[in-house]
Design a protein around this motif. Structure first.
Motif, short mmCIF file in Angstrom:
data_model
loop_
_atom_site.label_atom_id
_atom_site.label_comp_id
_atom_site.label_asym_id
_atom_site.label_seq_id
_atom_site.Cartn_x
_atom_site.Cartn_y
_atom_site.Cartn_z
N THR A 177 27.90 33.63 28.24
CA THR A 177 29.02 33.65 27.30
C THR A 177 28.95 34.76 26.25
N SER A 178 27.76 35.25 25.94
CA SER A 178 27.58 36.01 24.70
C SER A 178 26.90 37.36 24.84
N ILE A 179 26.43 37.70 26.04
CA ILE A 179 25.77 38.99 26.25
C ILE A 179 26.77 39.99 26.79
N GLY A 180 27.13 40.96 25.96
CA GLY A 180 28.04 42.01 26.38
C GLY A 180 27.25 43.19 26.91
N ILE A 181 27.47 43.53 28.17
CA ILE A 181 26.76 44.64 28.81
C ILE A 181 27.32 45.97 28.32
N MET A 182 26.44 46.89 27.94
CA MET A 182 26.88 48.19 27.47
C MET A 182 27.39 49.05 28.65
N PRO A 183 28.35 49.97 28.38
CA PRO A 183 28.91 50.32 27.08
C PRO A 183 30.18 49.55 26.72
N GLY A 184 30.73 48.76 27.65
CA GLY A 184 32.01 48.11 27.40
C GLY A 184 31.93 46.89 26.52
N GLY A 185 30.76 46.25 26.46
CA GLY A 185 30.61 45.07 25.63
C GLY A 185 31.16 43.80 26.26
N LEU A 186 31.41 43.82 27.58
CA LEU A 186 31.89 42.64 28.29
C LEU A 186 30.72 41.94 28.96
N THR A 187 30.87 40.65 29.22
CA THR A 187 29.84 39.94 29.97
C THR A 187 29.75 40.53 31.38
N MET A 188 28.61 40.29 32.04
CA MET A 188 28.44 40.81 33.39
C MET A 188 29.50 40.26 34.33
N GLU A 189 29.85 38.97 34.14
CA GLU A 189 30.87 38.36 34.99
C GLU A 189 32.21 39.06 34.83
N LYS A 190 32.60 39.32 33.57
CA LYS A 190 33.87 39.98 33.32
C LYS A 190 33.83 41.43 33.80
N THR A 191 32.69 42.08 33.63
CA THR A 191 32.54 43.46 34.10
C THR A 191 32.75 43.54 35.61
N ARG A 192 32.16 42.58 36.32
CA ARG A 192 32.31 42.57 37.78
C ARG A 192 33.76 42.30 38.18
N GLU A 193 34.45 41.40 37.46
CA GLU A 193 35.85 41.10 37.77
C GLU A 193 36.69 42.37 37.67
N ILE A 194 36.48 43.14 36.60
CA ILE A 194 37.26 44.36 36.39
C ILE A 194 36.93 45.40 37.46
N GLU A 195 35.65 45.54 37.76
CA GLU A 195 35.25 46.51 38.79
C GLU A 195 35.85 46.15 40.14
N GLU A 196 35.84 44.86 40.46
CA GLU A 196 36.41 44.41 41.74
C GLU A 196 37.91 44.67 41.78
N ARG A 197 38.59 44.40 40.68
CA ARG A 197 40.03 44.63 40.61
C ARG A 197 40.33 46.13 40.77
N ASN A 198 39.53 46.96 40.10
CA ASN A 198 39.75 48.41 40.19
C ASN A 198 39.52 48.93 41.61
N ARG A 199 38.53 48.38 42.27
CA ARG A 199 38.25 48.80 43.64
C ARG A 199 39.43 48.46 44.55
N LYS A 200 40.04 47.29 44.31
CA LYS A 200 41.20 46.89 45.12
C LYS A 200 42.37 47.81 44.85
N TRP A 201 42.59 48.14 43.57
CA TRP A 201 43.69 49.03 43.22
C TRP A 201 43.51 50.42 43.83
N LEU A 202 42.26 50.84 43.91
CA LEU A 202 41.98 52.17 44.45
C LEU A 202 41.88 52.17 45.97
N GLY A 203 42.03 50.99 46.59
CA GLY A 203 41.98 50.88 48.03
C GLY A 203 40.60 51.06 48.61
N LEU A 204 39.57 50.68 47.81
CA LEU A 204 38.18 50.85 48.27
C LEU A 204 37.67 49.61 48.97
N GLU A 205 38.50 48.59 49.11
CA GLU A 205 38.08 47.37 49.81
C GLU A 205 39.12 47.02 50.87
#
Length: 240
Positions: A212-240
């Motif tokens: 809940t409380s550990i924000g991974i640098m440099p974005g300051g988001l949790t690892m779970e949220k960071t992965r969600e964004i990365e996965e979404r970006n990969r889909k948008w870029l057609g990498l999956e």
């Protein structure tokens, strides 16, 4: 649980802390205050502006935490030793607490639990600090220090603030992460903390903080949220 992190460049980590500073100050402040402080007021104080509707204690709290974070950024190359830990407590407790920066010299009780911390001893504190240096995983090292400072009540007051700042010193020093308990998780944090005080078992508290409380640098988001964004970006870029 495995505590993952991603090392980044020191400049990126520092820029991330500076960008997140009002949010981090707001969250750290509210882990000790029952009534709580609003983020807009914290943003105003961190920006050097006057604000209305806050008590003197609340204004001093925010100002002290801001100074402690600035102290951190100016001292990232300093090792976590007793002098550094005492300085964090001195800064955050100035004009708020009894004998800021001095090791506790009298018995205390903790609200909400029958657990009573023993009297802190300099030799034991220095042993804890030395053992922490031998932990080569920055998240685990920060959690280790957070647990000892908060549960053993090294200082007269402001121990949770001090514990979070010292943990963050380790996290940012290693360009890895930032600890800031979301305000909506404050009561859950207190509950996990009381369980830790009573049992001495820190794993549940650490897992809660990591999720809940550990924000991974440099974005300051949790690892779970960071992965969600990365996965979404990969889909948008057609990498999956």
């Amino acid at each position: 649980m495995e505590y993952e992190y991603r090392l980044v460049d020191r400049d990126l980590a520092v820029d991330g802390v500076k960008r997140l500073l009002p949010d981090v100050v707001w969250k750290i402040a509210n882990t000790e205050l029952v009534e709580g402080i609003g983020l807009p007021e914290v943003q105003m104080i961190c920006g050097g502006k006057a604000t209305e509707g806050m008590t003197v204690k609340e204004v001093i709290t925010v100002h002290n935490l801001k100074r402690a974070m600035q102290f951190m950024l100016a001292n990232l190359d300093r090792p976590v030793d007793l002098d550094l830990v005492k300085e964090y407590n001195r800064i955050v407790c100035e004009s708020l607490c009894d004998k800021p920066g001095e090791i506790r010299s009298y018995p205390v009780r903790i609200t909400g639990t029958d657990y009573k911390p023993g009297m802190p001893a300099i030799g034991k504190i220095e042993e804890v600090l030395q053992l922490a240096k031998e932990i080569d995983h920055p998240i685990k090292q920060g959690f280790y220090l957070f647990g000892h400072i908060s549960r053993e009540r090294w200082f007269n007051d402001g121990n949770k603030w001090t514990a979070q700042l010292v943990a963050n010193h380790v996290f940012v020093q290693n360009n890895a992460a930032m600890l800031a308990v979301p305000v909506e998780e404050r009561e859950n944090f207190w509950h996990k903390l009381v369980e830790f005080y009573e049992t001495g078992q820190q794993d549940d508290l650490n897992d809660f903080l990591y999720k809940t409380s550990i924000g991974i640098m440099p974005g300051g988001l949790t690892m779970e949220k960071t992965r969600e964004i990365e996965e979404r970006n990969r889909k948008w870029l057609g990498l999956e």
